[in-house]
Design a protein around this motif. Structure first.
Motif, mmCIF file in Angstrom:
data_model
loop_
_atom_site.group_PDB
_atom_site.id
_atom_site.type_symbol
_atom_site.label_atom_id
_atom_site.label_comp_id
_atom_site.label_asym_id
_atom_site.label_seq_id
_atom_site.Cartn_x
_atom_site.Cartn_y
_atom_site.Cartn_z
ATOM 1 N N VAL A 1 10.703 3.186 -6.685
ATOM 2 C CA VAL A 1 10.580 1.923 -5.932
ATOM 3 C C VAL A 1 10.072 2.200 -4.518
ATOM 4 O O VAL A 1 9.176 1.509 -4.011
ATOM 5 C CB VAL A 1 11.939 1.193 -5.893
ATOM 6 N N THR A 2 10.608 3.222 -3.881
ATOM 7 C CA THR A 2 10.155 3.586 -2.531
ATOM 8 C C THR A 2 8.690 3.986 -2.544
ATOM 9 O O THR A 2 7.906 3.557 -1.690
ATOM 10 C CB THR A 2 10.998 4.755 -1.986
ATOM 11 N N GLN A 3 8.324 4.834 -3.492
ATOM 12 C CA GLN A 3 6.944 5.312 -3.572
ATOM 13 C C GLN A 3 5.960 4.159 -3.728
ATOM 14 O O GLN A 3 4.936 4.093 -3.039
ATOM 15 C CB GLN A 3 6.819 6.280 -4.751
ATOM 16 N N LEU A 4 6.279 3.224 -4.641
ATOM 17 C CA LEU A 4 5.376 2.087 -4.855
ATOM 18 C C LEU A 4 5.368 1.163 -3.636
ATOM 19 O O LEU A 4 4.310 0.640 -3.252
ATOM 20 C CB LEU A 4 5.814 1.319 -6.101
ATOM 21 N N SER A 5 6.521 0.950 -3.021
ATOM 22 C CA SER A 5 6.604 0.057 -1.858
ATOM 23 C C SER A 5 5.743 0.551 -0.703
ATOM 24 O O SER A 5 5.194 -0.250 0.058
ATOM 25 C CB SER A 5 8.057 -0.066 -1.391
ATOM 26 N N LEU A 6 5.614 1.878 -0.569
ATOM 27 C CA LEU A 6 4.888 2.440 0.562
ATOM 28 C C LEU A 6 3.413 2.685 0.257
ATOM 29 O O LEU A 6 2.587 2.664 1.163
ATOM 30 C CB LEU A 6 5.547 3.757 0.997
ATOM 31 N N ASP B 1 9.772 -2.442 4.056
ATOM 32 C CA ASP B 1 9.112 -3.435 4.913
ATOM 33 C C ASP B 1 9.063 -2.958 6.362
ATOM 34 O O ASP B 1 8.010 -2.997 7.016
ATOM 35 C CB ASP B 1 9.868 -4.770 4.847
ATOM 36 N N ASP B 2 10.204 -2.521 6.864
ATOM 37 C CA ASP B 2 10.276 -2.067 8.252
ATOM 38 C C ASP B 2 9.398 -0.841 8.472
ATOM 39 O O ASP B 2 8.736 -0.712 9.508
ATOM 40 C CB ASP B 2 11.729 -1.741 8.616
ATOM 41 N N PHE B 3 9.403 0.059 7.508
ATOM 42 C CA PHE B 3 8.615 1.285 7.646
ATOM 43 C C PHE B 3 7.115 0.974 7.633
ATOM 44 O O PHE B 3 6.354 1.507 8.455
ATOM 45 C CB PHE B 3 8.958 2.250 6.501
ATOM 46 N N ARG B 4 6.685 0.094 6.711
ATOM 47 C CA ARG B 4 5.267 -0.284 6.653
ATOM 48 C C ARG B 4 4.829 -0.917 7.971
ATOM 49 O O ARG B 4 3.747 -0.629 8.487
ATOM 50 C CB ARG B 4 5.026 -1.261 5.500
ATOM 51 N N LEU B 5 5.693 -1.797 8.510
ATOM 52 C CA LEU B 5 5.362 -2.466 9.771
ATOM 53 C C LEU B 5 5.242 -1.449 10.909
ATOM 54 O O LEU B 5 4.326 -1.523 11.737
ATOM 55 C CB LEU B 5 6.440 -3.507 10.097
ATOM 56 N N ALA B 6 6.144 -0.457 10.935
ATOM 57 C CA ALA B 6 6.101 0.559 11.987
ATOM 58 C C ALA B 6 4.822 1.390 11.897
ATOM 59 O O ALA B 6 4.178 1.674 12.909
ATOM 60 C CB ALA B 6 7.328 1.463 11.891
ATOM 61 N N ILE B 7 4.429 1.752 10.699
ATOM 62 C CA ILE B 7 3.214 2.547 10.511
ATOM 63 C C ILE B 7 1.982 1.734 10.901
ATOM 64 O O ILE B 7 1.084 2.217 11.610
ATOM 65 C CB ILE B 7 3.095 3.026 9.052
#
Length: 838
Positions: free
Chosen positions: A352-357, A413-419
């Motif tokens: 799930v993490t891999q696909l989310s990112l 979500d938070d990680f994608r936004l930060a990147i």
């Protein structure tokens, strides 16, 4: 978990005989060049060719004329050999395990005399089990035979290796068989692999037991990448076809085979035709897993089956199929027992993490709800788990916000936004603070990609493996300044993740980009100025003029932890911080809180020896020793530090990590906790400094501080002071540090023999004997250069110190002697007793 069942109806290890052509004659034969052949076990599994008629092997004096007497003396007591006429050694039976020592010595004699062919003949006299031990040996003589350029020796070793490999195969030791074949020449190795693959394919069709099937397949799959591309793909395709032909009636065996074969598809090197690879991947696809099917798979493979199932789901042909498979697997985790359920949930969360990112924004948003459903199923507790059920109810009671904050998808979500916003520091903090271990690997990969892109913006190319930081040819000052800033910033980002690998990568970046001492000084100056910290209104700190001391307290704060880590990752940074720490101790306004802060932040990381004021002494020759005599009292700076430390009132936890302290800090702490030490001769301080260095380094500490040349009385006084219970209630010498000190004493020899007579309290005397025993055990086989005399091994004094230890122990009251023996164990005591006095 349900009772273990198997879809394999039989449990026989009998293999069907593979028909061979009569003309196939490349089996293992005689390694001797005179024509005598080696009697080998029948080739029941078709590996190695047809057995030849064999004759007894013999060695003649002409095979090794210069060392014949030594050779016969070595082999004369072996039952399977006969010495005839004094010039011939005849093998009347195969040599067994009891003969291994003599055979090994004889091979060394023959190789030393450059009689490699005779050595091969001697090896041919051994049983395959002994031949295996000899061939797998990494000793010099055997390695010299393996690397010989003589084609006849090479051919003989091929035959011997194949004989040993064939024996290993017949006994089901497939991994050992594979290792032995590695010693063969490329041609012989290729022939062996082709025949073994044919046997594995035949075996897969037979009702062999689970263990035999799994080990044989692992061996075959390990060999496959060594074939040519076409042969590799054909072999994998044949194995997969067999697995699919098994059908529904042997579904567990089919899944077992596919689980082992699937990882091999990623190991194929070079360009592969896409259509052909797609076909192989489709053939390797698992059916839908059920609890019953998982139970029927060999227990040793069940965990691997779950991992491969999730990996296949992530690599599905389309996104919907991927999510459907992940949902099925997440549901399966609630139907199987622990610990498999826990492992499966972890694999699903990682997916799930891999696909989310990795999915782009549109794809992620369109499938976000489905990912949350998968995650929710993976979080679902199993029936019967009372505590988990109560925990889940509490979370639901607190409301949706609390639940949402816990999900991987919201974290993504938070990680994608930060990147996307370029806040890489924030992204690194999310990795560090994530409650999900499954989040780390995928997020770190994305963070690294963002770091690479950030370097590319300033014309720097970063490669992770092998590590390289390639600069552009441009020498423009503005670009160079940007590159420096980015290198410092990205190093801090990597350090913030809290992962040791990322910290090592950051240190590599800094050492590559700031390669010289001057460049590192400039980088630290830039970093400090960027933080805007210093004393009062001073925000410009000159690191070379000693102003860094004013920035230390603020650098130790949580707000600047990453910047401090960047400084300490550079060699020059560690040196400057050490100087700043000592300068801080010399400040009139250095408070107790500041001293405690310095100990907590730097004592386990910074070597202070080079920064501390020197202890000035003279020398006096006494016997073979140089006794250090004070020329004057320690210098003014040391006096000032002593005065400050003597009056300080530390919090109880200032020495919380004293067992990990670097050299120099125990000296300071001893000055605080045992001030009478400072009133002694300067040689006592030198002894404290030397013991401190030895405590911090189990291999080399104490040498450059002249520990071996100090008088016993100085070392005795210093050690007693450091062993005394300290003001804080903690010992300056932990058990491990004390063992390090004992290793130094024993390496010296003289100190170790005399220390058992020193006036130490009874409780500390027990500790000394326990530490000495452990140090003796660690040094028994240590032949590295002695730290005090590089011409002697480290264990040169072990025997006589062991004798002195046993004598001292015998004088103890039985109560204390039993305490020492209980601490070190009777086995360790026996090893010490076996060390003879020399």
């Amino acid at each position: 978990m349900r009772p273990k069942t198997s879809s394999l109806p039989y449990k026989s290890t009998t293999l069907r005989t593979v028909p061979r052509r009569e003309s196939h004659r490349d089996g293992p034969g005689n390694p001797d060049l005179r024509g005598e052949s080696v009697a080998l076990a029948p080739d029941r599994s078709g590996i190695g060719g047809t057995k030849r008629s064999s004759r007894l092997l013999l060695l003649k004096e002409q095979d090794c004329p210069d060392r014949w007497g030594v050779l016969t003396a070595c082999l004369e007591n072996i039952k399977g050999l006969q010495i005839q006429g004094g010039n011939t050694i005849l093998a009347v039976s195969k040599l067994d395990a009891e003969d291994l020592g003599a055979v090994t010595e004889a091979i060394a004699i023959l190789v030393d005399a450059n009689c490699l062919r005779a050595a091969c003949t001697l090896m041919g006299m051994c049983k395959p089990s002994i031949l295996t031990v000899l061939l797998e040996s990494r000793s010099g003589p055997v390695n010299e035979m393996k690397t010989s350029g003589d084609p006849t020796v090479r051919k003989a070793l091929d035959r011997l290796s194949r004989a040993a490999a064939r024996s290993a195969w017949n006994h089901g030791e497939f991994l050992q068989c594979r290792n032995l074949v590695q010693f063969c020449s490329p041609r012989a190795k290729a022939g062996f692999i082709h025949r073994s693959l044919s046997l594995v394919m035949e075996m897969a069709k037979l009702p062999v037991d689970d263990h035999t099937l799994v080990e044989a397949l692992r061996s075959a799959v390990g060999w496959v990448p060594e074939l040519g591309m076409d042969a590799c793909l054909t072999a994998l395709g044949s194995l997969l076809q067999i697995s699919n032909d098994l059908g529904a009636h042997e579904l567990a065996r089919s899944v077992t085979m596919k689980c082992i074969i699937w990882p091999a598809l990623d190991q194929i090197a070079g360009p592969v035709e896409t259509r052909r690879m797609d076909k192989l991947e489709a053939m390797a696809w698992f059916p839908k897993l059920t609890p019953e099917l998982l139970d029927a798979v060999p227990v040793s493979l069940q965990s691997e089956v779950l991992r491969v199932a999730v990996e296949q789901a992530v690599n599905s042909r389309n996104n919907q199929e991927c999510l459907d498979r992940l949902q099925d697997l997440a549901s399966l985790s609630g139907k199987i027992g622990e610990p498999l359920a826990k492992e499966l949930k972890s694999h699903v969360k990682s997916a799930v993490t891999q696909l989310s990112l990795k999915w782009d924004d549109d794809l992620y948003e369109s499938h976000k709800n489905s990912l949350q459903k998968v995650e929710k199923k993976a979080h679902r507790v199993q029936p019967g788990s009372v505590m988990e059920s109560l925990k889940a109810r509490a979370i639901r009671f607190l409301g949706n916000d609390s639940t949402d904050a816990r999900t991987l998808v919201h974290l993504a979500d938070d990680f994608r936004l930060a990147i996307q916003s370029g806040n890489l520091h924030g992204a690194a903090l999310l990795i560090r603070d994530s409650p999900y271990p499954e989040f780390g690997d995928a997020a770190r990969e994305e963070l690294f990609n963002a770091v690479v892109a950030r370097f590319a913006e300033v014309e720097l190319e970063l490669r992770q493996w092998p590590f390289m930081l390639i600069k552009s040819e441009s020498n423009h000052p503005e670009l160079a300044a940007k590159q420096d800033s980015v290198a410092l910033e990205m190093a801090a980002v990597l350090i913030v993740t809290g992962e040791s690998y990322d910290s090592m990568l950051a240190a590599s970046i800094l050492s590559a980009h700031f390669a010289t001492q001057q460049r590192q000084q400039a980088a630290i100056q830039r970093l400090i100025e960027g933080l805007g910290i210093g004393r009062h209104a001073l925000t410009i700190v000159d690191v070379l003029d000693g102003d860094l001391v004013h920035a230390l307290p603020e650098l130790c704060s949580a707000d600047h932890a990453a910047s401090l880590e960047v400084i300490l990752a550079m060699e020059e940074g560690r040196s400057l911080v050490a100087i700043a720490v000592v300068d801080c101790l010399l400040q009139d306004d250095c408070s107790d809180a500041t001293i405690a802060l310095l100990f907590k932040a730097f004592a386990h990381r910074i070597d202070l020896r080079a920064a501390l004021p020197p202890i000035v002494t003279g020398t006096l020759q006494v016997d073979e020793r140089i006794v250090m005599m004070p020329m004057e009292s320690p210098q003014l700076k040391m006096m000032k530090i002593f005065g400050l430390l003597r009056m300080a009132k530390f919090a109880d936890d200032y020495a919380a990590n004293c067992d990990q302290w670097a050299p120099g800090w125990r000296l300071l702490a001893c000055m605080h906790d045992q001030p009478e030490v400072f009133n002694q001769a300067a040689t006592v301080l030198l002894a404290v400094q030397a013991i401190d260095a030895a405590a911090a380094d189990g291999q080399h500490g104490g040498a450059k501080e002249l520990l071996d040349r100090l008088h016993d009385s100085s070392v005795d006084f210093a050690l007693c002071a450091m062993l005394e219970p300290q003001v804080t209630g903690r010992r300056l010498l932990s058990d491990d540090a004390f063992v390090n000190v004992m290793r130094a004493f024993i390496s010296n020899g003289r100190l170790a023999e005399n220390m058992f007579e020193w006036r130490i309290s009874r409780s500390e005397d027990v500790r000394l004997h326990v530490a000495a025993a452990r140090a003796l055990i660690s040094l028994l086989d240590d032949v590295t250069p002695c730290r005090f005399d590089s011409t002697r091994p480290a264990n040169h004094a072990v025997a006589r110190v062991a004798n002195r230890f046993l004598f001292s122990l015998s004088r103890f009251y039985s109560l204390f002697r039993d305490e020492v023996v209980r601490e070190i164990g009777t086995e360790a005591l026996e090893k010490i007793k076996q060390a003879n006095y020399s």
